[in-house]
Structures are given as C-alpha cells and as structure tokens.
Design a protein around this motif. Structure first.
Motif, PDB file in Angstrom:
ATOM      1  N   UNK A   1     -23.308  30.534   8.178  1.00 33.66           N
ATOM      2  CA  UNK A   1     -22.919  29.339   8.929  1.00 33.66           C
ATOM      3  C   UNK A   1     -23.814  28.143   8.614  1.00 33.66           C
ATOM      4  N   UNK A   2     -24.900  28.386   7.906  1.00 29.08           N
ATOM      5  CA  UNK A   2     -25.941  27.374   7.721  1.00 29.08           C
ATOM      6  C   UNK A   2     -25.427  26.086   7.084  1.00 29.08           C
ATOM      7  N   UNK A   3     -24.709  26.169   5.970  1.00 33.87           N
ATOM      8  CA  UNK A   3     -24.276  24.951   5.277  1.00 33.87           C
ATOM      9  C   UNK A   3     -23.400  24.079   6.168  1.00 33.87           C
ATOM     10  N   UNK A   4     -22.438  24.690   6.847  1.00 36.65           N
ATOM     11  CA  UNK A   4     -21.543  23.917   7.717  1.00 36.65           C
ATOM     12  C   UNK A   4     -22.323  23.281   8.862  1.00 36.65           C
ATOM     13  N   UNK A   5     -23.267  24.015   9.438  1.00 35.97           N
ATOM     14  CA  UNK A   5     -24.085  23.486  10.532  1.00 35.97           C
ATOM     15  C   UNK A   5     -24.912  22.299  10.037  1.00 35.97           C
ATOM     16  N   UNK A   6     -25.543  22.456   8.872  1.00 41.33           N
ATOM     17  CA  UNK A   6     -26.376  21.378   8.326  1.00 41.33           C
ATOM     18  C   UNK A   6     -25.519  20.165   7.973  1.00 41.33           C
ATOM     19  N   UNK A   7     -24.308  20.362   7.441  1.00 40.55           N
ATOM     20  CA  UNK A   7     -23.412  19.230   7.191  1.00 40.55           C
ATOM     21  C   UNK A   7     -23.141  18.474   8.486  1.00 40.55           C
ATOM     22  N   UNK A   8     -22.933  19.218   9.559  1.00 41.44           N
ATOM     23  CA  UNK A   8     -22.691  18.576  10.864  1.00 41.44           C
ATOM     24  C   UNK A   8     -23.922  17.778  11.295  1.00 41.44           C
ATOM     25  N   UNK A   9     -25.120  18.331  11.072  1.00 44.01           N
ATOM     26  CA  UNK A   9     -26.342  17.585  11.394  1.00 44.01           C
ATOM     27  C   UNK A   9     -26.404  16.289  10.594  1.00 44.01           C
ATOM     28  N   UNK A  10     -26.109  16.365   9.289  1.00 42.23           N
ATOM     29  CA  UNK A  10     -26.110  15.158   8.452  1.00 42.23           C
ATOM     30  C   UNK A  10     -25.074  14.155   8.940  1.00 42.23           C
ATOM     31  N   UNK A  11     -23.895  14.651   9.360  1.00 41.47           N
ATOM     32  CA  UNK A  11     -22.876  13.756   9.911  1.00 41.47           C
ATOM     33  C   UNK A  11     -23.405  12.984  11.109  1.00 41.47           C
ATOM     34  N   UNK A  12     -24.321  13.600  11.858  1.00 39.77           N
ATOM     35  CA  UNK A  12     -24.869  12.973  13.060  1.00 39.77           C
ATOM     36  C   UNK A  12     -26.121  12.147  12.764  1.00 39.77           C
ATOM     37  N   UNK A  13     -26.585  12.167  11.513  1.00 33.98           N
ATOM     38  CA  UNK A  13     -27.748  11.364  11.148  1.00 33.98           C
ATOM     39  C   UNK A  13     -29.056  12.128  11.136  1.00 33.98           C
ATOM     40  N   UNK A  14     -28.979  13.455  11.090  1.00 36.41           N
ATOM     41  CA  UNK A  14     -30.180  14.297  11.048  1.00 36.41           C
ATOM     42  C   UNK A  14     -30.144  15.149   9.783  1.00 36.41           C
ATOM     43  N   UNK A  15     -31.309  15.582   9.321  1.00 40.61           N
ATOM     44  CA  UNK A  15     -31.339  16.450   8.153  1.00 40.61           C
ATOM     45  C   UNK A  15     -31.347  17.921   8.577  1.00 40.61           C
ATOM     46  N   UNK A  16     -31.524  18.815   7.622  1.00 37.24           N
ATOM     47  CA  UNK A  16     -31.489  20.250   7.882  1.00 37.24           C
ATOM     48  C   UNK A  16     -32.655  20.770   8.688  1.00 37.24           C
ATOM     49  N   UNK A  17     -33.621  19.910   8.954  1.00 37.62           N
ATOM     50  CA  UNK A  17     -34.746  20.280   9.812  1.00 37.62           C
ATOM     51  C   UNK A  17     -34.544  19.751  11.234  1.00 37.62           C
ATOM     52  N   UNK A  18     -33.602  18.808  11.382  1.00 36.20           N
ATOM     53  CA  UNK A  18     -33.384  18.175  12.680  1.00 36.20           C
ATOM     54  C   UNK A  18     -34.073  16.833  12.800  1.00 36.20           C
ATOM     55  N   UNK A  19     -34.528  16.295  11.685  1.00 34.15           N
ATOM     56  CA  UNK A  19     -35.207  14.992  11.658  1.00 34.15           C
ATOM     57  C   UNK A  19     -34.198  13.887  11.335  1.00 34.15           C
ATOM     58  N   UNK A  20     -34.402  12.679  11.852  1.00 35.04           N
ATOM     59  CA  UNK A  20     -33.477  11.583  11.529  1.00 35.04           C
ATOM     60  C   UNK A  20     -33.550  11.242  10.037  1.00 35.04           C
ATOM     61  N   UNK A  21     -32.399  10.966   9.432  1.00 41.96           N
ATOM     62  CA  UNK A  21     -32.362  10.652   8.002  1.00 41.96           C
ATOM     63  C   UNK A  21     -32.259   9.167   7.722  1.00 41.96           C
ATOM     64  N   UNK A  22     -31.957   8.374   8.728  1.00 43.07           N
ATOM     65  CA  UNK A  22     -31.730   6.958   8.490  1.00 43.07           C
ATOM     66  C   UNK A  22     -32.449   6.149   9.569  1.00 43.07           C
ATOM     67  N   UNK A  23     -33.518   5.483   9.179  1.00 44.99           N
ATOM     68  CA  UNK A  23     -34.284   4.720  10.163  1.00 44.99           C
ATOM     69  C   UNK A  23     -33.554   3.457  10.619  1.00 44.99           C
ATOM     70  N   UNK A  24     -32.441   3.128   9.950  1.00 41.96           N
ATOM     71  CA  UNK A  24     -31.662   1.957  10.360  1.00 41.96           C
ATOM     72  C   UNK A  24     -30.538   2.327  11.315  1.00 41.96           C
ATOM     73  N   UNK A  25     -30.251   3.636  11.441  1.00 35.85           N
ATOM     74  CA  UNK A  25     -29.175   4.077  12.324  1.00 35.85           C
ATOM     75  C   UNK A  25     -29.599   3.927  13.785  1.00 35.85           C
ATOM     76  N   UNK A  26     -28.670   3.494  14.594  1.00 34.91           N
ATOM     77  CA  UNK A  26     -28.893   3.444  16.031  1.00 34.91           C
ATOM     78  C   UNK A  26     -28.415   4.761  16.610  1.00 34.91           C
ATOM     79  N   UNK A  27     -29.308   5.489  17.222  1.00 32.81           N
ATOM     80  CA  UNK A  27     -28.975   6.787  17.800  1.00 32.81           C
ATOM     81  C   UNK A  27     -28.677   6.609  19.278  1.00 32.81           C
ATOM     82  N   UNK A  28     -27.564   7.146  19.727  1.00 35.43           N
ATOM     83  CA  UNK A  28     -27.189   7.059  21.136  1.00 35.43           C
ATOM     84  C   UNK A  28     -27.901   8.189  21.884  1.00 35.43           C
TER      85      UNK A  28
END
Length: 177
Positions: A21-48
């Motif tokens: 399940x890992x790849x699909x879960x990590x893709x979902x994290x990236x879709x939300x603006x986080x990487x595979x560790x759970x860290x934000x990937x875009x410092x310009x993104x506004x997180x709700x």
C-alpha cells in the motif's frame, strides 16, 4: 517487524499494514503537499491547518494538524512519550497509523481496514486541505511525456508527428484530470 524497528523503532500496533500500500499512500501524501516522511514539500503552499511542535529536552517533534487529520513524521528523538504517538490520525474515524522512519515502512494500524478504506480516508484528508490540484502521479507522468516530446521533436516523420500529437492530447487530458 524489521530488526531496526524492533530494537530502536517506534512503530507498534494491533494490525500490520500491507507494505504494498506504500506507493499509493505516499502519492496521496504528495497530493496533499507532504513527502513520504510526512514533511511539507512546498514552502509556498498554504496549508489549511497548523504546524505544531512538541517541545522535549530529548528532541522536539513537529507535526501538522487540522480538523480532519494529524500527520507527524517519524520522531528521531529519545522522548518515549513522543515515540509512542502515531504518525497519522484520521480524526473522524479514529484510525491511526504508525511507521518506522518513513510512511508505511514496517507499519501498523489500530483498525483492520482494507486498502480502499485507506484511500477513502486519504481522500477525505485531501478534501480537508481544500486542494484542487493535478494529482502527483499525473504530474510525474506529465514530466515523462514532456521528455518524450523533447526527444521526438528532432525527428521528422509521419509516424513521429502522429505520436507527438497523441502525446500532446494525453498531456492535455492529464492536466485536466
């Protein structure tokens, strides 16, 4: 359980998570603006939601939280109180995930759910962020289509021109998703 996790890790739980399940879960994290560790990937993104920190003399832990979920990267410190916290919580269902170092590596969950339910939970989390963006896997595919187009532009044949037009249509559809 992996040896490193058994000795040093934090990941424990009632039900083992299928590593496939890992790849699909990590893709979902990236879709939300986080990487595979759970860290934000875009410092310009506004997180709700909010990024919060748990202070500890043994090492601080930073995590993201909103009304729907909590996402906390693996904790590398020595505070047992923090080590025992799950890495992911879906608040509406009470579903929790804990992993070793990165998402779904030697991972455990508190509810025995199936893959489809996990994807529904992740979609709910994405909706809570109010993100309407091209999915991560489409963005990655678009990069490959662009590379193919660059390579094919130098060739001039009827077949190449047909393929180029087809790839442009595919790229257009992926951007619309």
């Amino acid at each position: 359980m992996e040896l490193g996790n058994a000795i040093f890790g934090n990941s424990r739980g009632e039900y083992r998570v299928d590593r496939s399940w890992q790849d699909a879960f990590v893709y979902k994290l990236y879709d939300m603006g986080f990487d595979g560790y759970g860290l934000p990937v875009n410092d310009k993104q506004t997180y709700k939601g909010e990024f919060k920190t748990i202070k500890s003399e043994f090492g601080d832990a930073t995590y993201f939280e909103n009304d729907t979920f909590i996402l906390m990267p693996y904790y590398w410190g020595d505070d047992d109180r923090i080590c025992e916290l799950p890495n992911f919580i879906h608040k509406p269902t009470g579903f929790e995930l804990s992993w070793y170092k990165y998402a779904l590596r030697d991972s455990y969950m508190n509810q025995n759910i199936n893959f489809d339910k996990l994807m529904e939970i992740m979609d709910d989390c994405k909706r809570s962020l109010d993100i309407d963006d091209v999915p991560y896997q489409y963005k990655e595919a678009i990069k490959h289509v662009d590379n193919a187009l660059d390579i094919l532009q130098s060739e001039k044949s009827d077949l190449t021109e047909t393929i180029i037009e087809y790839l442009k249509k595919v790229k257009f559809l992926m951007k619309k998703w």
